[in-house]
Design a protein around this motif. Structure first.
Motif, PDB file in Angstrom:
ATOM      1  N   LYS A 102      23.467  -5.413 -19.692  1.00  0.00           N
ATOM      2  CA  LYS A 102      22.522  -4.476 -19.353  1.00  0.00           C
ATOM      3  C   LYS A 102      20.729  -5.200 -19.963  1.00  0.00           C
ATOM      4  O   LYS A 102      20.032  -4.905 -19.007  1.00  0.00           O
ATOM      5  CB  LYS A 102      21.724  -3.140 -19.721  1.00  0.00           C
ATOM      6  N   ALA A 103      20.649  -5.425 -20.564  1.00  0.00           N
ATOM      7  CA  ALA A 103      19.833  -5.880 -21.174  1.00  0.00           C
ATOM      8  C   ALA A 103      19.503  -6.669 -20.758  1.00  0.00           C
ATOM      9  O   ALA A 103      17.950  -7.461 -20.281  1.00  0.00           O
ATOM     10  CB  ALA A 103      19.112  -6.202 -22.801  1.00  0.00           C
ATOM     11  N   ALA A 105      19.528  -7.873 -17.496  1.00  0.00           N
ATOM     12  CA  ALA A 105      19.533  -7.048 -15.729  1.00  0.00           C
ATOM     13  C   ALA A 105      17.679  -6.556 -15.734  1.00  0.00           C
ATOM     14  O   ALA A 105      17.662  -6.745 -15.236  1.00  0.00           O
ATOM     15  CB  ALA A 105      20.656  -5.926 -15.940  1.00  0.00           C
ATOM     16  N   ASP A 106      17.889  -6.064 -17.140  1.00  0.00           N
ATOM     17  CA  ASP A 106      16.664  -4.818 -17.414  1.00  0.00           C
ATOM     18  C   ASP A 106      15.622  -6.846 -16.972  1.00  0.00           C
ATOM     19  O   ASP A 106      14.031  -6.367 -16.469  1.00  0.00           O
ATOM     20  CB  ASP A 106      16.741  -3.884 -18.132  1.00  0.00           C
ATOM     21  N   VAL A 107      15.474  -7.781 -18.269  1.00  0.00           N
ATOM     22  CA  VAL A 107      14.133  -8.341 -18.651  1.00  0.00           C
ATOM     23  C   VAL A 107      14.215  -9.227 -16.739  1.00  0.00           C
ATOM     24  O   VAL A 107      12.954  -9.273 -17.005  1.00  0.00           O
ATOM     25  CB  VAL A 107      14.515  -8.965 -19.325  1.00  0.00           C
ATOM     26  N   GLU A 109      15.159  -7.736 -14.047  1.00  0.00           N
ATOM     27  CA  GLU A 109      14.250  -7.546 -13.423  1.00  0.00           C
ATOM     28  C   GLU A 109      12.833  -7.214 -13.314  1.00  0.00           C
ATOM     29  O   GLU A 109      11.866  -7.472 -12.493  1.00  0.00           O
ATOM     30  CB  GLU A 109      14.707  -6.302 -13.083  1.00  0.00           C
ATOM     31  N   TYR A 110      12.575  -7.111 -15.086  1.00  0.00           N
ATOM     32  CA  TYR A 110      11.272  -7.231 -15.290  1.00  0.00           C
ATOM     33  C   TYR A 110      10.140  -8.430 -15.023  1.00  0.00           C
ATOM     34  O   TYR A 110       9.815  -8.139 -14.102  1.00  0.00           O
ATOM     35  CB  TYR A 110      10.675  -6.516 -16.536  1.00  0.00           C
ATOM     36  N   MET A 117       9.216  -1.039 -12.374  1.00  0.00           N
ATOM     37  CA  MET A 117       9.176  -0.970 -13.145  1.00  0.00           C
ATOM     38  C   MET A 117       8.231  -0.279 -13.970  1.00  0.00           C
ATOM     39  O   MET A 117       6.851  -1.553 -13.851  1.00  0.00           O
ATOM     40  CB  MET A 117       9.889  -1.139 -14.171  1.00  0.00           C
ATOM     41  N   PRO A 121      11.230  -3.296 -20.325  1.00  0.00           N
ATOM     42  CA  PRO A 121      12.617  -3.273 -21.412  1.00  0.00           C
ATOM     43  C   PRO A 121      12.541  -2.993 -23.056  1.00  0.00           C
ATOM     44  O   PRO A 121      12.460  -3.431 -23.221  1.00  0.00           O
ATOM     45  CB  PRO A 121      13.215  -3.320 -20.552  1.00  0.00           C
ATOM     46  N   GLU A 123      14.480  -3.931 -25.357  1.00  0.00           N
ATOM     47  CA  GLU A 123      14.610  -5.158 -25.972  1.00  0.00           C
ATOM     48  C   GLU A 123      13.358  -6.040 -25.771  1.00  0.00           C
ATOM     49  O   GLU A 123      13.917  -6.494 -26.972  1.00  0.00           O
ATOM     50  CB  GLU A 123      16.113  -5.655 -25.457  1.00  0.00           C
TER      51      GLU A 123
END
Length: 128
Positions: A102-103, A105-107, A109-110, A117, A121, A123
């Motif tokens: 998930k981390a 995936a989030d970074v 995307e960011y 967003m 994220p 993390e």
């Protein structure tokens, strides 16, 4: 998105590649050192996940700078985030290892500036 993984630990690189592929991204390749990275010089890269210590030493920072100069979104992913206290000009930030799917995936995307967003994220430590 087109993503380059700069990582010398093959199992870590393969896990990142699997995660990114599962998310629908295209992994341009895996570069375990500076020489391998140079093979991707002509590739269009949206985001790069870059470790600091590679097969040829601590070349990750230089690789990250080179990718940022090409306008790729650069996230350092390392077990030694303290080595980047001052940050690296032109790059986005650092994600500590080990990182969850998930981390990652989030970074990504960011870094790719996809979606609405509003904040980074949790993390991810941003470089200012």
């Amino acid at each position: 998105m087109r993503i380059l993984i700069v990582e010398d630990e093959i199992l870590v690189a393969m896990e990142l590649e699997e995660t990114l592929n599962d998310l629908g991204h295209t992994v341009v390749g895996i570069a375990p050192d500076r020489r391998s990275f140079e093979a991707f010089a002509l590739e269009d890269i949206d985001v790069a996940l870059v470790d600091l210590n590679l097969r040829d030493g601590a070349t990750g920072v230089d690789i990250g700078r080179a990718l940022a100069d090409r306008r790729a979104g650069v996230i350092f992913i390392t077990a030694n985030p303290g080595m980047l206290r001052e940050g690296v000009a032109g790059t986005i930030g650092v994600l500590p290892k080990p990182a969850s799917r998930k981390a990652v995936a989030d970074v990504v995307e960011y870094a790719g500036r996809r979606g609405p967003m509003l904040s980074p994220p949790g993390e991810l430590r941003l470089f200012v």
